[in-house]
Design a protein around this motif. Sequence first.
Motif, short mmCIF file in Angstrom:
data_model
loop_
_atom_site.label_atom_id
_atom_site.label_comp_id
_atom_site.label_asym_id
_atom_site.label_seq_id
_atom_site.Cartn_x
_atom_site.Cartn_y
_atom_site.Cartn_z
N GLU A 248 -5.87 -2.20 3.58
CA GLU A 248 -5.69 -0.85 3.04
C GLU A 248 -6.10 0.20 4.07
O GLU A 248 -5.43 1.23 4.22
CB GLU A 248 -6.52 -0.70 1.77
CG GLU A 248 -6.05 -1.57 0.61
CD GLU A 248 -7.07 -1.67 -0.51
OE1 GLU A 248 -8.04 -0.87 -0.50
OE2 GLU A 248 -6.92 -2.53 -1.39
N ARG B 20 -3.72 -3.17 -4.95
CA ARG B 20 -4.61 -4.32 -4.82
C ARG B 20 -4.11 -5.46 -5.70
O ARG B 20 -4.01 -5.34 -6.91
CB ARG B 20 -6.03 -3.92 -5.19
CG ARG B 20 -7.11 -4.78 -4.55
CD ARG B 20 -8.44 -4.06 -4.59
NE ARG B 20 -8.44 -2.87 -3.76
CZ ARG B 20 -9.10 -1.77 -4.04
NH1 ARG B 20 -9.79 -1.67 -5.17
NH2 ARG B 20 -9.05 -0.73 -3.22
N CYS C 67 0.83 -1.21 0.00
CA CYS C 67 0.00 0.00 0.00
C CYS C 67 0.87 1.25 0.00
O CYS C 67 0.63 2.19 -0.78
CB CYS C 67 -0.92 0.00 1.22
SG CYS C 67 -2.20 -1.29 1.21
N ARG D 165 -9.33 -4.88 1.66
CA ARG D 165 -9.74 -3.51 1.96
C ARG D 165 -9.48 -3.17 3.43
O ARG D 165 -9.19 -2.02 3.75
CB ARG D 165 -11.20 -3.31 1.58
CG ARG D 165 -11.43 -3.42 0.07
CD ARG D 165 -12.85 -3.05 -0.32
NE ARG D 165 -13.16 -1.66 -0.04
CZ ARG D 165 -12.79 -0.63 -0.80
NH1 ARG D 165 -12.06 -0.85 -1.89
NH2 ARG D 165 -13.12 0.60 -0.48
N ASP E 218 -5.65 1.36 -5.44
CA ASP E 218 -6.07 0.47 -6.54
C ASP E 218 -4.87 -0.27 -7.12
O ASP E 218 -4.94 -1.47 -7.41
CB ASP E 218 -6.76 1.28 -7.64
CG ASP E 218 -8.14 1.78 -7.25
OD1 ASP E 218 -8.71 1.22 -6.28
OD2 ASP E 218 -8.65 2.71 -7.89
N ALA F 106 -10.59 -7.44 -4.41
CA ALA F 106 -11.46 -6.49 -3.72
C ALA F 106 -12.10 -7.14 -2.51
O ALA F 106 -13.16 -6.73 -2.06
CB ALA F 106 -12.53 -5.98 -4.68
N ARG G 223 -6.35 7.20 -3.69
CA ARG G 223 -7.25 6.12 -4.12
C ARG G 223 -6.66 5.33 -5.28
O ARG G 223 -6.75 4.09 -5.31
CB ARG G 223 -8.60 6.71 -4.52
CG ARG G 223 -9.44 7.23 -3.36
CD ARG G 223 -10.62 8.03 -3.87
NE ARG G 223 -11.51 8.46 -2.79
CZ ARG G 223 -12.35 9.47 -2.90
NH1 ARG G 223 -12.43 10.16 -4.04
NH2 ARG G 223 -13.12 9.81 -1.88
N ARG G 224 -6.06 6.03 -6.25
CA ARG G 224 -5.43 5.32 -7.36
C ARG G 224 -4.26 4.47 -6.89
O ARG G 224 -4.02 3.37 -7.40
CB ARG G 224 -4.96 6.32 -8.43
CG ARG G 224 -6.09 6.93 -9.25
CD ARG G 224 -5.56 7.62 -10.49
NE ARG G 224 -4.69 8.74 -10.17
CZ ARG G 224 -5.12 9.99 -9.93
NH1 ARG G 224 -6.43 10.26 -9.99
NH2 ARG G 224 -4.27 10.97 -9.67
N GLY H 23 -6.40 -7.19 -8.65
CA GLY H 23 -7.78 -6.72 -8.54
C GLY H 23 -8.53 -7.25 -7.35
O GLY H 23 -9.77 -7.17 -7.30
#
Length: 369
Positions: free
Chosen positions: A322, A309, A283, A319, A306, A314, A302-303, A312
């Motif tokens: 993060e 991650r 992160c 989260r 992303d 999720a 935020r980017r 992808g």
Amino acid sequence: MDEVELLVLPSRQSPRLLVPADNPLAAARAMLRFSAALSGPDTVKRVGVSTLLRGRVRTVFPDRIVVAERAGSLREHLGDVLGEPVDFSLGLGTARANRKPVLQVFDRRGRSLAFVKFGGTPVTDALVEAEAASLQRLGGAGLPEHLEVPRLLHVGRWGGSSLVVMTALHTVLWQRPSRQFDLPLDEMALLHGAFGDGSRPLPEMPLWDTMVAAQSSLAPSPVRDRLEEALDLLRSGSADRPLAMGAWHGDWTPWNMSRRRGRLQLWDWERFETGVPLGLDRCHYAVNAVCRRDGVSLDSVRRGLDLARVEGDASEESRLVETAYLAAITSRYLVGAESELGDVIADRSLVMLEALCDRVGPQGGAVRG
């Protein structure tokens, strides 16, 4: 009393590096430090300046300072530590709360022997001592050979300030700067795993105590109150959700690493911590890489998350990690913003606080989108 002459690079108006005028090989090699974040043009520039310095072209760099050297000088002290006469270069970083002198030490033939950091303020003394303790722990951790870290050589004091001496990592110029957005996930997992300690909910980890202590140390203000509320919401949203616990570098960014002969080299260990969830390094790396390119803003954060991650992912666990990162880094930055030169990081700290508050949400959902 001797005198030491240092060239000021690139100029007196914009000083970035002091190099020994009478040791041209040391001066040249002081320029050959390459990180994964260094751009192609900057790499070419460093190599060009190094070539000029090696050729003793002093007229190209006319700005210099002369320092009177007394008995017990820093150079003499480092010579005693390393067992031979030495010269050193001195990097001049940007003004910030954790800025400290960083020296590259050379022998009289210009060979790089070590890097040295020393404090001078309560904040930087604590960071220097923390890095020494981290390097000592890492030295006994049995890290894999392809993760190369400095080795602790000496820790002590000079001139009333904390001082740490470590081996120099010899970097190479072939770094492929575009690759800095490829996160070194395997190496991050190896570091975490070397200090793995099962699974626990976030509020039961040592990291949680660190964040709470940071929040409690802040001066009374609406900012402190917002952080306290965010931590309360995070606690209630994570208390029954165990996460894998291990370690993180604490400041793993493209400019604190390089790649050489199949190895990943990693330095600046002053923020190393154990007792943290797996994933904080990815992160931090991704958020800083994006913010360096795009500027510090809520959208950039935020980017960055992303980018961090994995494939992808999720999931709620991802989260939550993060959000734990946002809480950890917000706590650190807000404390830094209240220290000497803290105004340099004040805006960044408020952006991270906004990202944290946005993530936990008004209903206490620690992984709200």
